[in-house]
Design an enzyme around this catalytic site. Structure first.
Site, PDB file in Angstrom:
ATOM      1  N   CYS A 120       0.891  -1.167   0.000  1.00  9.86           N
ATOM      2  CA  CYS A 120       0.000   0.000   0.000  1.00  9.86           C
ATOM      3  C   CYS A 120       0.920   1.206   0.000  1.00  9.86           C
ATOM      4  O   CYS A 120       1.483   1.555   1.034  1.00  9.86           O
ATOM      5  CB  CYS A 120      -0.906  -0.003   1.231  1.00  9.86           C
ATOM      6  SG  CYS A 120      -1.879   1.528   1.358  1.00  9.86           S
ATOM      7  N   CYS A 123      -0.773   4.293   2.226  1.00  9.02           N
ATOM      8  CA  CYS A 123      -0.856   4.280   3.697  1.00  9.02           C
ATOM      9  C   CYS A 123      -0.425   2.912   4.205  1.00  9.02           C
ATOM     10  O   CYS A 123       0.762   2.588   4.166  1.00  9.02           O
ATOM     11  CB  CYS A 123      -2.232   4.727   4.197  1.00  9.02           C
ATOM     12  SG  CYS A 123      -3.664   3.935   3.432  1.00  9.02           S
ATOM     13  N   SER A 124      -1.381   2.081   4.646  1.00  9.47           N
ATOM     14  CA  SER A 124      -0.995   0.809   5.270  1.00  9.47           C
ATOM     15  C   SER A 124      -2.066  -0.251   5.065  1.00  9.47           C
ATOM     16  O   SER A 124      -2.245  -1.119   5.906  1.00  9.47           O
ATOM     17  CB  SER A 124      -0.762   1.033   6.764  1.00  9.47           C
ATOM     18  OG  SER A 124      -1.912   1.634   7.346  1.00  9.47           O
ATOM     19  N   CYS A 125      -2.811  -0.181   3.956  1.00  8.21           N
ATOM     20  CA  CYS A 125      -3.918  -1.107   3.712  1.00  8.21           C
ATOM     21  C   CYS A 125      -3.415  -2.553   3.692  1.00  8.21           C
ATOM     22  O   CYS A 125      -2.403  -2.859   3.054  1.00  8.21           O
ATOM     23  CB  CYS A 125      -4.593  -0.771   2.387  1.00  8.21           C
ATOM     24  SG  CYS A 125      -5.330   0.868   2.415  1.00  8.21           S
TER      25      CYS A 125
END
Lengths: 212, 212
Positions: A120, A123-125
């Site tokens: 991702c 962000c941090s998906c």
């Protein structure tokens, strides 16, 4: 402050490098978070028991063992593998896993010709119901920046080297769709039970930074 | 930050725990239980508003903590004076927590969906060549900079999904068609990229235009 080289992304800082309970005094962040939680509780904004229950969920209820069971079932049961590739959310739900950050699941399968890698960049998906919370390196700038432009260099940092003829497919999780890599089943595992197969499946294998 | 070089080495950690400190788990849970977090896109945007140099120097949960503080202030749930003193104003009415402990398991395992009804037919279909528009909005977007202006092929039509560019600011779903778009690595990064590698992104229709 003078520029002193890149910050140690993904590593704990020295000042934070003690646990919150024990002999050492609590860190500045521990105190600030405690103060904010107390304020939120005092104002009736959160129920502290609910906060406890949420922490427990992420520490004990979700994690890569869930994803490993999905992969092991796909290896052991060709019909399940087909269902997983056709509708990953439903197939994962068959094993009792689901919830936030797993709303729209797609399973992608490694083969001798194609290797899949999930990132991702924004962000941090990450697919929480099957893999739990992402490791620090996954949500840190070095991985987020380079997985798309230099996947082979990134894989080398995980000591994963692919033959040049293997195509790499990178999946950048830019929407609410979450990707799970089905690693190749290791050779010589024909006689193993599903539990034994699941024990071979690693988190990094299901992100795509490792081969099993 | 997809495509940037120079952000340092990746630092994988063996047997990484979900949280490295108790306070990280508390922050994660407070964000989930908070009445102020807004929707997922608003929360992402809140973290993106942290100034770049500060953002890059913060650990992941420091960012979450800062965004939580800001959202509580901006949502009017906590005043500046309360935040500074960490004490509730005795005259302020006490709220009722949005999430009770007994409702946590259900809330965390609920399988929501970002899929919505279509208000118009899809403009593109599988196999279409599309160019990611050269858009640079000041607000929230999920169109990575590295894809802007590049041509890819529609690989899957996900359906109309909640549109983050609107959702983050106005809170409205504003569903738009979402597509899986595959770009060759050479289209994104030039001829130094491996011939057969590719990067796939989930992109909403307003990010795309038809390419020849």
């Amino acid at each position: 402050m003078m520029w002193g080289g890149p910050p140690a992304f993904g590593k704990r800082r020295m000042s934070d490098d003690h646990h919150d309970h024990g002999q050492t005094p609590p860190s500045d962040m521990a105190l600030r978070v405690k103060a904010l939680e107390s304020l939120m509780v005092e104002k009736g904004l959160v129920d502290p028991a609910a906060v406890d229950a949420i922490v427990d969920h992420f520490e004990h209820k979700v994690g890569p063992r869930n994803g490993a069971r999905v992969v092991a079932r796909a290896w052991a049961d060709p019909a399940y593998r087909q269902r997983l590739l056709a509708d990953a959310g439903a197939a994962i739900g068959e094993l009792g896993f689901g919830g936030g950050q797993g709303e729209h699941m797609i399973a992608v399968e490694n083969t001798p010709d194609v290797h899949n890698l999930v990132v991702c960049t924004l962000c941090s998906c990450y697919p929480w119901p099957v893999l739990g919370l992402p490791p620090v390196w996954y949500k840190s700038p070095p991985y987020r920046s380079r997985a798309v432009i230099d996947p082979r260099g990134v894989l080398a940092e995980f000591e994963t080297v692919l033959p040049p003829e293997t195509a790499i497919r990178v999946w950048d999780s830019t929407a609410e769709v979450r990707y799970l890599v089905i690693p190749e089943r290791p050779a010589g595992t024909e006689g193993l039970s599903e539990d034994e197969l699941a024990a071979l499946v690693t988190r990094n294998g299901m992100i795509g930074t490792a081969r099993l | 930050m997809g495509g940037m070089h120079g952000l340092g080495p990746i630092a994988p950690e063996t047997d990484e725990p979900p949280f490295h400190h108790d306070w990280e788990g508390r922050v994660h849970a407070l964000v989930i239980a908070s009445p102020a977090g807004g929707n997922i896109d608003a929360r992402r945007h809140q973290r993106e508003l942290i100034p770049g140099p500060v953002y890059l120097a913060m650990t992941y949960y420091e960012k979450w903590f800062e965004a939580l503080r800001q959202s509580l202030l901006q949502g009017g749930h906590v005043t500046e004076a309360e935040m500074a003193s960490a004490r509730a104003d005795p005259a302020a009415p006490k709220a009722t927590p949005r999430l009770a402990a007994r409702d946590v398991p259900k809330a965390l395992s609920r399988l929501g969906s970002y899929l919505r009804d279509a208000s118009a037919p899809a403009a593109f279909t599988v196999g279409d060549r599309v160019r990611a528009r050269n858009l640079h909005p000041a607000g929230h977007t999920r169109l990575p900079r590295y894809a802007r202006g590049r041509v890819g092929v529609i690989e899957r039509v996900h359906g109309p999904h909640v549109y983050p560019d609107t959702h983050a600011h106005a809170g409205a779903d504003d569903p738009r068609w979402l597509y899986l778009v595959r770009f060759t690595s050479r289209e994104l990064w030039g001829l130094d990229a491996a011939e057969n590698d590719s990067v796939s992104l989930d992109l909403w229709e307003p990010y795309l235009e038809r390419a020849k």
